[in-house]
Design a protein around this motif. Structure first.
Motif, PDB file in Angstrom:
ATOM      1  N   GLN A  25       0.818  -1.214   0.000  1.00  0.00           N
ATOM      2  CA  GLN A  25       0.000   0.000   0.000  1.00  0.00           C
ATOM      3  C   GLN A  25       0.846   1.255   0.000  1.00  0.00           C
ATOM      4  N   LEU A  26       1.940   1.217   0.759  1.00  0.00           N
ATOM      5  CA  LEU A  26       2.801   2.405   0.782  1.00  0.00           C
ATOM      6  C   LEU A  26       3.458   2.603  -0.582  1.00  0.00           C
ATOM      7  N   ILE A  27       3.791   1.511  -1.250  1.00  0.00           N
ATOM      8  CA  ILE A  27       4.328   1.603  -2.612  1.00  0.00           C
ATOM      9  C   ILE A  27       3.295   2.305  -3.489  1.00  0.00           C
ATOM     10  N   GLN A  28       2.034   1.891  -3.358  1.00  0.00           N
ATOM     11  CA  GLN A  28       0.958   2.487  -4.147  1.00  0.00           C
ATOM     12  C   GLN A  28       0.851   3.994  -3.889  1.00  0.00           C
ATOM     13  N   ALA A  29       0.856   4.368  -2.607  1.00  0.00           N
ATOM     14  CA  ALA A  29       0.695   5.786  -2.253  1.00  0.00           C
ATOM     15  C   ALA A  29       1.845   6.611  -2.828  1.00  0.00           C
ATOM     16  N   ILE A  30       3.064   6.114  -2.654  1.00  0.00           N
ATOM     17  CA  ILE A  30       4.232   6.886  -3.097  1.00  0.00           C
ATOM     18  C   ILE A  30       4.301   6.915  -4.623  1.00  0.00           C
ATOM     19  N   LEU A  31       3.904   5.815  -5.248  1.00  0.00           N
ATOM     20  CA  LEU A  31       3.885   5.787  -6.713  1.00  0.00           C
ATOM     21  C   LEU A  31       2.888   6.810  -7.260  1.00  0.00           C
ATOM     22  N   ASN A  32       1.725   6.898  -6.636  1.00  0.00           N
ATOM     23  CA  ASN A  32       0.729   7.875  -7.095  1.00  0.00           C
ATOM     24  C   ASN A  32       1.299   9.290  -7.048  1.00  0.00           C
ATOM     25  N   ILE A  33       2.030   9.598  -5.981  1.00  0.00           N
ATOM     26  CA  ILE A  33       2.573  10.953  -5.828  1.00  0.00           C
ATOM     27  C   ILE A  33       3.709  11.203  -6.825  1.00  0.00           C
ATOM     28  N   MET A  34       4.589  10.195  -6.957  1.00  0.00           N
ATOM     29  CA  MET A  34       5.731  10.386  -7.855  1.00  0.00           C
ATOM     30  C   MET A  34       5.279  10.439  -9.309  1.00  0.00           C
ATOM     31  N   ARG A  35       4.247   9.661  -9.623  1.00  0.00           N
ATOM     32  CA  ARG A  35       3.765   9.673 -10.997  1.00  0.00           C
ATOM     33  C   ARG A  35       3.144  11.027 -11.343  1.00  0.00           C
ATOM     34  N   ASN A  36       2.409  11.599 -10.396  1.00  0.00           N
ATOM     35  CA  ASN A  36       1.868  12.947 -10.609  1.00  0.00           C
ATOM     36  C   ASN A  36       2.991  13.929 -10.896  1.00  0.00           C
ATOM     37  N   ALA A  37       4.071  13.826 -10.088  1.00  0.00           N
ATOM     38  CA  ALA A  37       5.197  14.749 -10.261  1.00  0.00           C
ATOM     39  C   ALA A  37       5.794  14.561 -11.650  1.00  0.00           C
ATOM     40  N   ALA A  38       5.972  13.290 -12.038  1.00  0.00           N
ATOM     41  CA  ALA A  38       6.565  13.001 -13.348  1.00  0.00           C
ATOM     42  C   ALA A  38       5.670  13.555 -14.455  1.00  0.00           C
ATOM     43  N   GLN A  39       4.372  13.308 -14.354  1.00  0.00           N
ATOM     44  CA  GLN A  39       3.446  13.787 -15.383  1.00  0.00           C
ATOM     45  C   GLN A  39       3.497  15.314 -15.472  1.00  0.00           C
ATOM     46  N   ALA A  40       3.515  15.967 -14.286  1.00  0.00           N
ATOM     47  CA  ALA A  40       3.523  17.442 -14.295  1.00  0.00           C
ATOM     48  C   ALA A  40       4.805  17.959 -14.942  1.00  0.00           C
ATOM     49  N   MET A  41       5.927  17.320 -14.645  1.00  0.00           N
ATOM     50  CA  MET A  41       7.201  17.805 -15.191  1.00  0.00           C
ATOM     51  C   MET A  41       7.271  17.579 -16.698  1.00  0.00           C
ATOM     52  N   ILE A  42       6.794  16.413 -17.143  1.00  0.00           N
ATOM     53  CA  ILE A  42       6.882  16.101 -18.569  1.00  0.00           C
ATOM     54  C   ILE A  42       5.892  16.964 -19.360  1.00  0.00           C
ATOM     55  N   GLU A  43       4.652  17.049 -18.845  1.00  0.00           N
ATOM     56  CA  GLU A  43       3.652  17.854 -19.570  1.00  0.00           C
ATOM     57  C   GLU A  43       3.976  19.338 -19.494  1.00  0.00           C
ATOM     58  N   GLY A  44       4.587  19.749 -18.387  1.00  0.00           N
ATOM     59  CA  GLY A  44       4.957  21.156 -18.251  1.00  0.00           C
ATOM     60  C   GLY A  44       6.273  21.461 -18.938  1.00  0.00           C
ATOM     61  N   THR A  45       6.781  20.483 -19.662  1.00  0.00           N
ATOM     62  CA  THR A  45       8.065  20.594 -20.370  1.00  0.00           C
ATOM     63  C   THR A  45       9.163  21.239 -19.523  1.00  0.00           C
ATOM     64  N   THR A  46       9.324  20.708 -18.333  1.00  0.00           N
ATOM     65  CA  THR A  46      10.431  21.131 -17.466  1.00  0.00           C
ATOM     66  C   THR A  46      11.733  20.706 -18.140  1.00  0.00           C
ATOM     67  N   GLU A  47      12.713  21.651 -18.181  1.00  0.00           N
ATOM     68  CA  GLU A  47      13.914  21.353 -18.964  1.00  0.00           C
ATOM     69  C   GLU A  47      14.764  20.228 -18.394  1.00  0.00           C
ATOM     70  N   GLN A  48      15.068  20.319 -17.100  1.00  0.00           N
ATOM     71  CA  GLN A  48      15.838  19.225 -16.491  1.00  0.00           C
ATOM     72  C   GLN A  48      15.009  18.652 -15.350  1.00  0.00           C
ATOM     73  N   PRO A  49      14.068  17.754 -15.688  1.00  0.00           N
ATOM     74  CA  PRO A  49      13.169  17.250 -14.643  1.00  0.00           C
ATOM     75  C   PRO A  49      13.943  16.536 -13.538  1.00  0.00           C
ATOM     76  N   GLU A  50      13.624  16.921 -12.314  1.00  0.00           N
ATOM     77  CA  GLU A  50      14.391  16.430 -11.180  1.00  0.00           C
ATOM     78  C   GLU A  50      13.435  16.104 -10.037  1.00  0.00           C
ATOM     79  N   LEU A  51      13.656  14.950  -9.422  1.00  0.00           N
ATOM     80  CA  LEU A  51      12.788  14.531  -8.326  1.00  0.00           C
ATOM     81  C   LEU A  51      13.678  14.250  -7.120  1.00  0.00           C
TER      82      LEU A  51
END
Ligand code: ATP
Ligand code: MG
Length: 357
Positions: free
Chosen positions: A239-265
């Motif tokens: 479940q914790l994997i699920q929760a953290i994946l949901n958050i990290m995936r949102n971040a990834a989607q926002a960075m890619i769709e927002g065309t962040t130049e050097q996406p960093e997490l």
């Protein structure tokens, strides 16, 4: 020791053990004395700063000096609510304080920090609201789910009796759409398996999710800032994997769709001692911060971001964060966030004590 001395000793001890910060100023607003609670709150040491002007040690607002002097001159006490202090350390605090002149030359200040109180009541209200929303969505999801089995079964029966096989396309659509709706409703109902708590290492969970995310988004640079001394956590790993994946995936989607130049997490873990979550004080809390440098979350969302079906993306279902938040609640923790362009931080706070504590 005479009885007066005995009393003085007792008053001194009382003041030293009080949790309210107490300070004594003279008519020049110089610090004469303060109790340990004041030293801790203002990050000052009496031995070092005695006789210095208080307003040179902490910054309040410009009018405060005049108000304090006036209070002393006129022997008139006053209370100020939610004043912002800036300490020498650069930290800021919100406090309530009361100034009471006790003689012509002595002003007593009692200072009560508000940040904690404001935060606790905010968290309590937030949890109560989320509980209500959860009950509502569950009820609704349940009602939607009930007839789905019947519709699916009827479509299958219909398919068997069809004369023209080309018409089977339509019954397929019914069955597929029913299945899609059932999956959606299932995820609205939230994780349904029994929570299996075991001792787990939060860094392993983070590494697991990091591997998944890198496979999906190889261009994102993941930076680890782990506290290796964090003890094991009691929780449900999948479940914790699920929760953290949901958050990290949102971040990834926002960075890619927002065309962040050097996406960093950035993945940061820390231990917080004596930390209050909701109304309960915990000895040790694990803090996991997930920080991206994407475009940020628009202001309008506030806490509704965690509500089901709230999404800023055209193809989003808006369930990711609501599921993550309910998983954290099952772990007696919570998720909070702050965001500005270039810096969005989701913080997971999970108590570390075992259920036996
Ligand atoms: N790191 C982030 N940066 C920018 N926006 C974010 C970030 N995290 C969340 N959001 C915003 O919050 C919204 C809600 O997120 P949530 O995960 O709940 O739903 P979703 O991603 O839209 O859909 P789902 O996760 O169910 O596919 C997102 O649509 C997005 O607009
Ligand atoms: Mg999402």
């Amino acid at each position: 020791m005479n009885s007066r001395d005995q009393h003085l000793g007792m008053y001194q001890r009382l003041l030293e053990h009080m949790s309210t910060a107490v300070l004594l100023l003279n008519d020049q607003l110089q610090l004469q004395w303060m109790n340990p609670a004041a030293e801790a709150l203002l990050a000052l040491s009496l031995a070092r700063v005695r006789a210095q002007a208080l307003l040179e040690l902490i910054h309040v607002d410009e009018t405060i000096g005049e108000r304090l002097s006036q209070s002393l001159r006129e022997r008139h006490p006053f209370t100020q609510r939610e004043a912002r202090l800036t300490l020498a350390t650069g930290d800021t605090l919100t406090v309530d304080y009361t100034a009471s002149p006790i003689s012509e030359h002595e002003l007593l200040l009692e200072v009560e920090p508000r940040d904690r109180l404001l935060r606790i009541s905010r968290e309590e209200a937030l949890q109560a609201r989320q509980e209500t929303i959860k009950i509502l969505t569950r009820g609704l999801a349940h009602e939607v789910k009930n007839p789905l089995g019947g519709i699916r079964g009827a479509a299958q029966l219909l398919e068997r009796d069809l004369q023209d096989p080309a018409q089977a396309e339509f019954t397929h659509i019914i069955i597929e759409e029913v299945d899609r709706l059932r999956d959606l409703v299932d995820s609205m109902l939230g994780p349904n398996h029994v929570v299996r708590h075991s001792a787990l290492n939060i860094h392993r969970v983070l590494e697991h999710v990091a591997v998944l995310l890198t496979a999906e988004y190889p261009c994102i640079n993941i930076i680890r800032d782990y506290d290796p001394s964090l003890p094991a956590l009691h929780g449900d790993e999948s479940q914790l994997i699920q929760a953290i994946l949901n958050i990290m995936r949102n971040a990834a989607q926002a960075m890619i769709e927002g065309t962040t130049e050097q996406p960093e997490l950035v993945l940061r873990t820390r231990a917080r001692r004596q930390f209050t979550l909701g109304a309960k004080r915990h000895r040790l809390v694990c803090k996991v911060a997930i920080i991206d440098n994407g475009p940020g979350i628009s202001d309008g969302f506030g806490e509704t971001l965690f509500y089901p079906m709230v999404s800023g993306r055209a193809e989003g279902s808006g369930l990711g964060l609501s599921i993550a938040q309910s998983i954290l609640h099952q772990h007696h923790g919570l998720i909070e966030y702050e965001s500005r362009p270039g810096h969005t931080e989701f913080r997971l706070l999970i108590p570390l004590e075992t259920p036996h504590d």
